[in-house]
Design an enzyme around this catalytic site. Structure first.
Site: not given
Length: 1014
Positions: A421, A912
């Site tokens: 800034d 199975y």
């Protein structure tokens, strides 16, 4: 025992996950080049080190002057090796870069970075040589991402040559270029020092590591990897729990991901980065390299690198005695940064693992783009302002406005002196789009004060009546900014008129009256000041009153400057100083609420122009307000602030002029702000704030067009406010049948500015105020994270077609991004239609899928995406009516999990089907936090054979024969014949009931029985 081989019905597959970089593997044996993920994450943890550039010599077949081969090993991706502009036909005369490595080394991988700007000479087809031997070849994507070549078996060599077979760019196959090459050699084999899995942690509890950490505590370097569900605070730590500050931890805090290495004497090393996390599971890796520094990887991307020549990791800490998941173990009363969530796995290695491996491993939880529903629109972000434009590498504070003619204006701080800034050299820049934000012009500077003076924080507004576009901006003279702004308006009032104040030697006061400078006695001097603030003495220029070296200069305070455009933003007026009208002498700072202004559409104050502002008093206490104009911008006034009249804890009413942080009595500071209008012309001002129960957006209400504000300033509990500028606009159309506003802000806690979120607020009338004015509430019905990761200041504007434009800070002061979206996108629940992970296949690890009772059985479960398994990591399989408990044994790539168990000892031989029983207690969660439902039984489609396969036996004829003898009479036979018959019948019945009887036995029993009774 003979066992028949039975193939599994389903075949496992791996999830293909994309990384942000295109990483290529080179399989030297088979000469196959594939993406590293298409094999399903085959890599194992590997440690490698970069061959020092100082030990490498580079040469090339040819090079452009100034862009020689040495540029490819200078550590700077902005420079490059480039072949001469005259060009050659590379397909006939391949160009190459050769690297002499200083000595023979075991090379494990190479990373080639293409040029980062442009495409000219970018290599696609390539070969890599060691001496005259081709050690890799393939094709790279024509983009700027890093290209890795990884050798399954390290190459022992003292040189590497990269040959361009084909290239792209201005003239395909005429030039070759490389920005940077990194060569890696094999390092010592890493050792896994610690591992922990499947932790459910509640407020820091449940993540203690019980193993020995004596070796860990001495680590000078190493790597940690953790997979977890998204939550906050400490992920893992190593600490001395008897000292308040003797610890290392990796954490997530809001949108920040970071690490801290801390001693009693202070921080040794810290680092953090703002980055978006998945809603579900994430993977983070932390790497410490002795004498080099620290790195963090997240979901396939290296997100943080902190260099440190003093990096020594844990060896710098004293008395380390605990390793914890989900907290940092510290003495009683200390902040332990407790975590609540789930940790899939944690691994700690003795060495810094390879960069490519960590990208791969963490990349297992890379999140894919979510599909949009029909009608939803969201564009990819584009950078409107980029480093190098308008003579600046830094930009900040975006403002966006759509004019009556449909032009979209984007104004910006052009911060030529760096990203900070004021004090700074900051100009005002602008770009225009005449196609609704699809394309933008090249832009220009529209306000440039001399020297390092600044024009910071723009705000835009158009008068619907005149068409004039206004831009206001905060202005400081050289050397001043918010932090050191002096109390005062910068003007002196004389006989009811205000004149610009100038200060001379020893702060002697002068005034400027119609361009002539008067002294403190009211006498005209030989000084004059023109409209550009140039200072003259006897007609000779001697300075500028905005510059620090001027003999006379303006007061070091803030000014509000206004410029305007009457041609849709193409040209702009000279600046007008508004301090003369709106700033009073008790104000220390008066500046814009950056973004946009508002013109009231409805009610008694319709037509009023207003700009949000904020100010400070002599003590620096901040307050929000608006400046307004009722004559189309010819003159301006300032209203009361939203601080004025607020009720303090002591029962007094606050005054913006006199309040201080010591006397505020629970009243927080109100700062940058934006304003929207309610259906009857009432105003709502949304404000950034600090102190006094901050952390959420504050909203003030005005019934008189911004001249005053209701005493009660509402705290909206629905919207986080991390002390960041916000943006809010009225939307021109109704949404769900109601008036609506659109709001944007980082969805994060202070101080994190991440996860840019746009919300849709529906305006609802809810009763009335004591003065009879309607009370309006905002229902935040929809919200969407539209910019994951770093997100700072932003500005919204409605596009000509009704879409929403969002201009935002995407990466600090260097990336000013713009995106468009429609209301359908903001309303859509993108996660709603995203499925949880599905099971893609089941396989076993048996080559023939035949087992004996008591055998170990492994079941691989492959999902169609990466998942974590949390909780009871077992599944139950039904095999032949027997329940088999299978426990998680290992995983691969995040999508394939192997469970192991034992075939029951009492199961009968047979074939199975495996069924997985439904269960609870096991959470299977993906990267978007969707959980797979496994409460129902699932048929895997797999068949297994237990024992020898039993052949089918036909007993029909034997049974018929037995049945036919049931009416025989004993007396019709001799005793000897009857005995033979009974024995034959006994044998026949035995074979009929025997499940393992074979056909030969059954067939032999039939004639024996026949002969016995005939």
């Amino acid at each position: 025992m003979n066992k028949k081989k039975i193939m599994s019905i389903l075949v496992s597959a791996f999830l293909i996950t994309n990384l942000s970089s295109n990483i290529i593997f080179a399989d030297i044996k088979e000469n196959v080049y594939i993406n590293q993920y298409s094999e399903g994450n085959r890599s194992q943890p590997i440690a490698e080190k970069l061959v020092p550039r100082s030990e490498i010599q580079a040469s090339a077949t040819s090079a452009l002057t100034g862009e020689g081969p040495e540029k490819a090993i200078d550590g700077n991706t902005s420079t490059l090796w480039h072949t001469p502009w005259a060009g050659v036909d590379i397909q006939i005369n391949p160009q190459s870069l050769t690297l002499k490595l200083g000595k023979t080394r075991n090379i494990s991988s190479i990373c080639v970075t293409p040029r980062q700007e442009g495409t000219n000479g970018m290599i696609t087809d390539y070969k890599i040589y060691s001496g005259d031997d081709v050690i890799a070849e393939g094709k790279w994507k024509s983009d700027s991402s890093d290209k890795y070549v990884v050798f399954d078996n390290p190459i022992s060599t003292d040189n590497i040559r990269i040959e361009a077979i084909s290239t792209v760019g201005d003239e395909n196959n005429k030039h070759a270029s490389i920005a940077e090459v990194e060569v890696y050699e094999l390092a010592d084999t890493p050792v896994k020092l610690a591992e922990s899995n499947n932790k459910v942690i509640n407020n820091g509890n449940g993540g203690n590591y019980e193993g020995d950490i004596s070796e860990i505590s001495l680590l000078e370097e190493g790597t940690a990897i953790i997979r977890f569900t998204n939550n906050g605070s400490s992920l893992f730590s190593i600490s001395n729990n008897e000292r308040t500050n003797e610890h290392f931890h990796v954490y997530i805090n809001g949108g920040a991901i970071g690490y801290e290495l801390r001693k009693q004497s202070g921080n040794l090393a810290t680092g953090s980065v703002n980055k978006a996390l998945n809603a579900g599971i994430n993977t983070i890796a932390f790497k410490a390299e002795k004498g080099k520094g620290y790195s963090i990887y997240l979901n396939g991307e290296k997100i943080l690198t902190s260099s440190s020549i003093t990096a020594n990791f844990l060896s710098t800490l004293e008395g380390l005695n605990t390793l914890s998941l989900g907290k940092t173990d510290r003495p009683s009363g200390s902040n332990e940064y407790n975590f609540t969530g789930e940790i899939d796995f944690f691994e700690l290695y003795s060495k810094p693992l390879a960069d490519r491996y960590l990208k791969e491993r963490t990349g297992e939880t890379t999140s894919k783009d979510l599909p949009f529903p029909e009608g939803a629109v969201k564009t990819e972000p584009v950078d409107i302002f980029t480093p190098g434009e308008l003579g600046s590498n830094n930009f900040r504070i975006p403002a966006l406005y759509t004019t009556k003619d449909g032009t979209v204006l984007a104004s910006i701080d052009v911060r030529k002196g760096g990203g900070h800034d004021a004090p700074n050299n900051i100009d005002t820049g602008i770009k225009r789009s005449t196609d609704g934000g699809v394309t933008w012009d090249e832009g220009k500077i529209i306000l440039d004060y001399p020297g390092a003076s600044s024009a910071i924080d723009t705000s835009l507004l158009q008068d619907d009546e005149t068409g004039r576009i206004f831009l206001i901006v905060t202005h400081f003279a050289e050397g001043y900014g918010f932090g050191n702004s002096k109390t005062g308006s910068g003007y002196v009032e004389i006989e009811g008129k205000r004149y610009l104040k100038l200060l001379g030697a020893n702060d002697t006061i002068y005034t400027v009256r119609e361009g002539v400078v008067y002294d403190s006695n009211g006498e005209a001097t030989n000084y004059t000041v023109d409209n550009n603030n140039e200072l003259y003495e006897n007609g000779n220029r001697i300075g500028n009153v905005l510059l620090s070296n001027s003999p006379l200069k303006v007061m070091g305070t803030s000014f509000l400057s206004l410029i305007y455009s009457d041609d849709d933003g193409q040209t702009w007026s000279d600046p007008i100083d508004l301090n003369k009208e709106v700033k009073t002498d008790w104000m220390r700072f008066l500046g814009t609420g950056p973004g946009k202004g508002h013109q009231i559409k409805t009610g008694r104050y319709a037509g009023r122009l207003l700009f949000p502002v904020y100010l400070t008093n002599a003590s620096g206490f901040q307050s929000s307000a608006v400046i307004y104009s009722d004559d189309n911008g010819a003159t301006w006034n300032i209203g009361e602030t939203a601080t004025d009249g607020r009720l303090m804890d002591n029962g007094d009413r606050a005054s913006a002029e006199t309040i201080t942080t010591n006397t505020s009595g629970g009243v927080g500071q109100l700062t940058e702000c934006q304003v929207v209008e309610m259906p009857n012309g009432q105003l709502k001002m949304f404000m950034r704030n600090t102190g006094g129960n901050s952390g959420r957006v504050r909203i003030a209400t005005s019934f008189d067009g911004g001249a005053t504000w209701e005493d009660d300033v509402v705290r909206d509990e629905n919207i986080k406010e991390p002390y960041c500028q916000l943006s809010v606009i009225n939307y021109s159309q109704k949404i769900d049948g109601k008036d609506a506003i659109i709001f944007a802000i980082p969805d994060a806690n202070y101080p994190n500015r991440v996860n840019g979120t746009v919300r849709v607020g529906l305006i609802t009338e809810n009763g009335s105020y004591e003065n009879g004015e309607p009370r309006y509430d905002i229902e935040w019905r929809y919200n969407k994270v539209v910019a994951p990761g770093t997100y700072g200041y932003s500005c919204l504007s409605e596009m000509p077609n009704g879409e929403i434009g969002l201009f935002y800070e995407g990466r600090g002061s260097r990336q000013m991004s713009f995106t468009r979206m429609n209301i359908d996108y903001l309303k859509a629940d993108l996660l709603q239609d995203v499925p949880a992970a599905n099971i893609k296949s089941y396989t076993t690890n048996s080559e023939n899928n035949i087992y004996d009772p008591g055998d170990k059985i492994s079941l691989n479960v492959t999902f169609d995406q990466t998942v974590s398994l949390i909780g009871d990591r077992t599944i139950t399989a039904d095999i032949g009516g027997k329940e088999v408990l299978l426990t998680l044994a290992n995983s691969k790539g995040g999508s394939e999990y192997t469970f192991e168990g034992t075939v029951p000892a009492d199961i009968s031989n047979g074939n199975y089907t495996i069924t997985i029983k439904g269960k609870s207690g096991l959470k299977i969660v993906n990267v978007v936090n969707k959980v797979t439902d496994i409460t129902e039984d699932r048929n895997t489609g797999l068949n297994v054979q237990v024992g020898e396969e039993v052949q089918s036996v036909d007993k029909t004829l034997l049974q018929d024969l037995v049945d036919s003898t049931s009416n025989l009479i004993k007396e019709d036979y001799t005793e000897e014949s009857w005995i033979l018959y009974e024995k034959a019948l006994e044998v026949a019945n035995k074979f009929l009931v025997n499940e393992i009887a074979v056909q030969e036995e059954v067939d032999a029993a039939k004639p024996t029985l026949e002969n016995a009774y005939k």
